[in-house]
Design an enzyme around this catalytic site. Structure first.
Site, mmCIF file in Angstrom:
data_model
loop_
_atom_site.group_PDB
_atom_site.id
_atom_site.type_symbol
_atom_site.label_atom_id
_atom_site.label_comp_id
_atom_site.label_asym_id
_atom_site.label_seq_id
_atom_site.Cartn_x
_atom_site.Cartn_y
_atom_site.Cartn_z
ATOM 1 N N ASP A 145 27.102 45.049 23.699
ATOM 2 C CA ASP A 145 26.398 43.761 24.954
ATOM 3 C C ASP A 145 27.332 42.682 24.869
ATOM 4 O O ASP A 145 28.069 42.503 23.505
ATOM 5 C CB ASP A 145 25.147 43.533 24.441
ATOM 6 N N HIS A 215 21.000 47.935 35.534
ATOM 7 C CA HIS A 215 21.641 46.582 34.817
ATOM 8 C C HIS A 215 22.320 45.659 35.134
ATOM 9 O O HIS A 215 22.324 44.685 35.517
ATOM 10 C CB HIS A 215 21.329 46.296 33.328
HETATM 11 C C1 HEM Z 1 25.634 42.797 30.991
HETATM 12 C C2 HEM Z 1 22.289 44.213 28.040
HETATM 13 C C3 HEM Z 1 19.251 40.368 29.782
HETATM 14 C C4 HEM Z 1 22.759 38.857 33.165
HETATM 15 C C5 HEM Z 1 24.996 44.131 30.394
HETATM 16 C C6 HEM Z 1 25.588 44.874 29.501
HETATM 17 C C7 HEM Z 1 24.159 45.293 28.573
HETATM 18 C C8 HEM Z 1 23.564 44.282 28.944
HETATM 19 C C9 HEM Z 1 25.006 46.456 27.645
HETATM 20 C C10 HEM Z 1 26.355 45.682 29.834
HETATM 21 C C11 HEM Z 1 27.882 45.432 29.002
HETATM 22 C C12 HEM Z 1 28.199 43.799 28.916
HETATM 23 O O1 HEM Z 1 29.114 43.315 30.483
HETATM 24 O O2 HEM Z 1 28.129 42.879 28.294
HETATM 25 C C13 HEM Z 1 21.274 43.328 28.470
HETATM 26 C C14 HEM Z 1 19.860 43.233 27.305
HETATM 27 C C15 HEM Z 1 19.146 42.310 28.576
HETATM 28 C C16 HEM Z 1 20.614 41.897 28.967
HETATM 29 C C17 HEM Z 1 19.409 44.609 26.838
HETATM 30 C C18 HEM Z 1 17.662 41.670 27.957
HETATM 31 C C19 HEM Z 1 16.552 42.772 27.244
HETATM 32 C C20 HEM Z 1 20.665 40.091 30.594
HETATM 33 C C21 HEM Z 1 19.553 38.972 31.569
HETATM 34 C C22 HEM Z 1 20.650 38.323 32.697
HETATM 35 C C23 HEM Z 1 22.184 39.562 32.021
HETATM 36 C C24 HEM Z 1 18.192 38.209 31.581
HETATM 37 C C25 HEM Z 1 20.845 37.378 33.416
HETATM 38 C C26 HEM Z 1 20.036 36.603 34.084
HETATM 39 C C27 HEM Z 1 24.063 39.591 32.330
HETATM 40 C C28 HEM Z 1 25.603 39.975 33.134
HETATM 41 C C29 HEM Z 1 26.315 41.173 32.897
HETATM 42 C C30 HEM Z 1 25.172 41.914 31.583
HETATM 43 C C31 HEM Z 1 26.184 39.019 34.477
HETATM 44 C C32 HEM Z 1 27.812 41.394 33.137
HETATM 45 C C33 HEM Z 1 27.331 42.028 34.553
HETATM 46 C C34 HEM Z 1 29.488 42.611 35.035
HETATM 47 O O3 HEM Z 1 29.334 41.976 35.174
HETATM 48 O O4 HEM Z 1 29.473 43.633 34.676
HETATM 49 N N1 HEM Z 1 24.174 43.106 30.289
HETATM 50 N N2 HEM Z 1 21.025 42.574 29.421
HETATM 51 N N3 HEM Z 1 21.771 40.362 30.878
HETATM 52 N N4 HEM Z 1 23.794 41.481 31.632
HETATM 53 FE FE1 HEM Z 1 22.667 41.546 30.447
#
Ligand code: HEM
Ligand code: MG
Length: 299
Positions: A145, A215
């Protein structure tokens, strides 16, 4: 006015975090003074424990902020409940948010207990979650993450900090505590898990074809060719036998970036929901404004 942002925002999340949300039920002045005093306490602790690396941000919910005579940052909204059926985000709000991260779980605990003890009858705790960095910065799903998080200090500042105007040095924060259903997640094979996240599991490489309902497919948004960015500080929390998941916390100079991402995740944009939400449930949700250090001292 010197516009130093509060210290938790720009550095990478330390290995231990503490996110605490509470409502005011008693004397507002007393609580505000205690918040201001916390800046000094952090300084002192960092001085006493040189490798502690304690960072702090104190934020305020919209309803609470409006009680100050400072006016409201533009486009500051309350968190509204989202989704339907099994895919929902509750709005639990809160008047005050403390976000602490450091190298020391014990000092996070110590800091919060020193803070709360004198004002325990003035506030009502809504949530207290102690987070920890898990393995090589993975969520409990096993996926890294933070890969696409802005890394350099200057990039983080550009994304997270209001650059000018009355509220310069300030930042909007979004908090959601997610409870994961890991048995259901572990029942899905890695190939499917990767399609749900949109990246590979071992090394977090973006898939060639990121599914629209993954996601990453839901939150990697572009407007006029420009990516919508936020600065994430989320960490896993919990116990193995009890509740566990991700304490999502992120900062942005514009609150609407969060709203766009949430609308996209929860089906409010085009009816499609984020497949990850079949395996985790948000149990809290709130927006806060974190003023610059100087503005916090003036409240
Ligand atoms: C990307 C996990 C909730 C926004 C990611 C990634 C993972 C992840 C594994 C891919 C690796 C990375 O780029 O960091 C989770 C989990 C969540 C969660 C387990 C809740 C259980 C959220 C929420 C938001 C969010 C609520 C925003 C409202 C983002 C963004 C990215 C991302 C902006 C980067 C996307 C990109 O530019 O490629 N998240 N996330 N995430 N997440 Fe989450
Ligand atoms: Mg991307």
């Amino acid at each position: 006015m010197k516009v130093t942002p509060q210290s938790a925002i720009l550095p990478e999340a330390g290995p231990f975090s503490l996110v605490c949300v509470f409502n005011l039920v008693g004397n507002k002045e007393k609580v505000i003074r205690q918040c201001q005093g916390l800046l000094e306490t952090v300084k002192k602790l960092n001085h006493q424990h040189v490798s502690a690396g304690i960072h702090l941000a104190i934020g305020f919910g919209k309803g609470f902020w409006q009680q100050f005579e400072l006016g409201c940052p533009e486009d500051f909204e309350e968190f509204i409940p989202l989704g339907s059926g099994d895919v929902t985000a509750p709005a639990t709000g809160g008047d005050i948010l403390l976000h602490i991260h450091s190298n020391r779980h014990d000092l996070n605990f110590h800091l919060l207990s020193c803070f709360l003890q004198p004002i325990s009858s003035e506030v009502e705790l809504l949530d207290e979650t102690h987070g920890f960095r898990y393995l090589d910065a993975r969520d409990l799903t096993g996926f890294i993450d933070g890969t696409e998080n802005p890394k350099m200090q200057e990039a983080r500042r550009q994304v997270a900090i209001i650059p000018d105007g009355e509220f310069s040095g300030g930042s909007f924060v979004m908090v959601q505590r997610f409870v994961h259903q890991l048995p259901a997640w572990h029942a899905v094979n890695v190939d499917q898990q990767e399609k749900i996240i949109g990246r590979t599991k071992i090394d977090s490489v973006e898939l060639d074809d990121v599914p629209e309902n993954s996601h990453v497919g839901r939150v990697d948004l572009k407007e006029n060719g420009k990516g919508l960015k936020i600065v994430r500080h989320s960490l896993p929390y919990g116990t193995v036998s009890g509740d566990h998941g991700l304490l999502f916390i992120a900062y942005c100079a514009e609150q609407r970036n969060f709203r766009e991402m949430l609308n996209s995740m929860y089906g409010e944009k085009d009816g499609q929901t984020d497949k990850l939400l079949d395996f985790t449930q948000a149990v809290t949700g709130g927006y806060f404004f974190v003023p610059s250090e100087a503005m916090l001292k003036q409240l």
